[in-house]
Design an enzyme around this catalytic site. Structure first.
Site: not given
Lengths: 461, 80
Positions: A237, A293, A339
């Site tokens: 991603k 997680r 990101r």
């Protein structure tokens, strides 16, 4: 038990994020680090730090004995695994608990069950969650594989039961392809994951990647709405949003309810993510996998719901019930995360570790930058290239894109190339503005639009 | 007889073979041609081949498999 101290079994920006959450809860923090990470930000911020081994991940951050020994020696109450590394390793979760400490995440058995992609598909199907057409379970022979493919059609994905995160996948375009790839895929899976088990899933050609954030305390299970993560390069991603703004309200309701049903079916404890493919044309969604997680892109959910997911997972691990009920979870506005990687988008995303000579972080309403960078920090070459996550929130998606553009222009990371230019181009792109993309969009866009843009810039320069 | 050094172009982790279950690109004592790969450098989870860049005989490796290296560090030597 109330958790009074935590060992952070990770590095980079997520270690910093966990320390900040722990500090907000008044919890003492102990940070592990490899020999290459002695000067990372999380080490400076934590109350104490422990060197657990040489730079190679398998000798430090993936070394269960070294991490558990460090936690025991430090006398902590709990261990937070972050994402990646040992975060979805059931044996690690078991080892932490066997040593008398709390693993901040689900029990080892739940990680094991949901980490086995074939078992997870079966659990999902039983909970009424639609799964991608494919094999009912593990396949051991090519004859079985052929029968499944004849029913679903091609192209079809051959996946490793023990794989995940985009690893261990091959695509067969036709029967001949399937017969050629199947034995190789099995041998590869055995070598890579120690488990040669395979399963088949039909390729959903035009699909968005959407995922639902879940929280559970073993008794109550809620969702915190969905994220849209279709912009991917090499199955990683690159840019994530919340909510998935083109999703029809009735589909969103069914999607989020299905994730809660799955959480309930396994008595989930902790924070997790249920990932799906969504076919816009048919309005159908299909379960892919559960990540047991905290996820890299969790901040976009935090920005629209106001829930601190990391604090919540620590509280749940300490035995507290969920601090929020489903009726209290409301989504407001729109959030986007970029990101920022230490990679050069002008040179095929070549990774570029190095020293940060200047860092300017934009500030203002609705702007958040999760990072482990500081001026003078040298990024080691041994780990992931993620160096920060620029997260922007606004009342509407339109306003969010405008604010994101300003924030990206205000973010200066000097000394290394970064993916900031990629995000500036995406923020200005018309298809991105319209939300007209699927999981295959970005790679094609990089080869065409972005390459043309880079070429034009080079000519001007 | 002179020695020629082969340096790592990048910082990262050095590998002698393309995967754990295949033989190394070069065994100690092998001759190398300029275009031959002598190993891989893993930098931030991506793998780059290290070309010899020189021609020579009797290669000696100065860095072990899976050891960290710095950019410019001498990985191996060959005899001209």
């Amino acid at each position: 038990m109330t958790i009074r101290s935590i060992l952070v079994a990770n590095r980079g920006e997520i270690a910093v994020r966990i320390i900040r959450a722990a500090r907000a809860l008044g919890i003492h923090t102990v940070q592990v680090h490899s020999a290459a990470d002695a000067d990372m930000l999380a080490v400076k911020l934590a109350d104490a730090a422990v060197d657990i081994g040489s730079p190679a991940p398998k000798k430090s951050y993936l070394n269960i004995a070294a991490v558990v020994d460090a936690a025991k020696a430090a006398g902590v109450d709990a261990v937070h695994p972050g994402y990646g590394f040992l975060s979805e390793n059931a044996d690690f979760a078991d080892a932490v608990e066997a040593a008398g400490m709390v693993f901040i995440g689900p029990k080892g058995d739940a990680i094991r069950l949901l980490g086995d992609k074939v078992a997870a598909r079966e659990v999902a199907a039983k909970a009424g969650v639609p799964t991608v057409p494919g094999s009912a379970g593990r396949l051991s022979t090519i004859e079985e594989a052929r029968a499944v493919a004849e029913r679903t059609g091609f192209p079809i994905m051959i996946k490793a039961a023990a794989g995940g995160g985009g690893r261990g996948i091959r695509i067969a375009a036709d029967l001949a392809d399937l017969e050629r790839h199947f034995p190789q895929a099995s041998a590869e899976a055995l070598a890579a994951f120690g488990d040669g088990g395979l399963y088949l899933e039909k390729v959903i050609t035009r699909a968005r990647h959407v995922e639902v954030q879940i929280l559970g305390d073993g008794q109550d299970f809620i969702h915190c709405f969905e994220r849209e993560c279709s912009l991917q390069r090499r199955r990683q991603k690159v840019w994530e949003e919340a909510p998935s703004f083109l999703l029809p309200a009735d589909v969103r309701a069914r999607l989020c309810e299905s994730a809660v049903a799955l959480a309930r079916a396994v008595g989930y404890r902790g924070a997790g993510t249920v990932e799906y493919l969504y076919d816009e044309a048919t309005r159908e969604f299909y379960f892919i996998e559960v990540n047991t997680r905290i996820q890299v892109e969790h901040p976009v959910t935090e920005m629209i719901t106001g829930i601190d997911l990391v604090e919540e997972m620590i509280r749940i691990a300490g035995g507290a019930p969920l601090s929020i009920r489903q009726a209290d979870v409301a989504a407001e506005g729109h959030a986007i995360e970029c990101r920022i990687n230490a990679e050069d988008p002008a040179r095929g995303f070549m990774p570029a570790p190095g020293t940060i000579t200047r860092l300017v972080v934009p500030e203002g309403e609705g702007i958040r930058f999760d990072t482990m960078l500081y001026e003078g920090y040298t990024i080691p070459p041994f780990y992931d290239s993620l160096v920060g996550k620029l997260v922007v929130w606004a009342e509407t998606r339109e306003a969010c894109l405008a604010r994101l553009k300003g924030a990206l222009e205000g973010l200066a990371i000097e000394g290394i190339p970064t993916t900031i230019p990629l995000h500036l181009a995406l923020a200005a792109d018309d298809s991105v503005r319209r939300g007209a993309f699927d999981t295959r969009f970005l790679e094609h866009w990089l080869e065409t639009e972005f390459a043309a843009r880079a070429g034009a810039t080079a000519e001007v320069a | 007889m002179s020695k020629i050094e082969i340096r790592s172009p990048l910082p990262g982790t050095f590998y002698r073979a393309s995967s754990p279950d295949v033989p190394p690109f070069k065994a100690d004592g092998d001759a190398v041609a300029s275009g031959d790969a002598i190993g891989l450098i893993e930098v931030m989870k991506t793998f780059q081949e290290v070309p010899a860049g020189v021609e020579g005989r009797n290669i000696t490796f100065l860095v072990d498999n899976e050891e960290p290296v710095m950019a410019g560090q001498v990985i191996a030597e060959v005899e001209a």
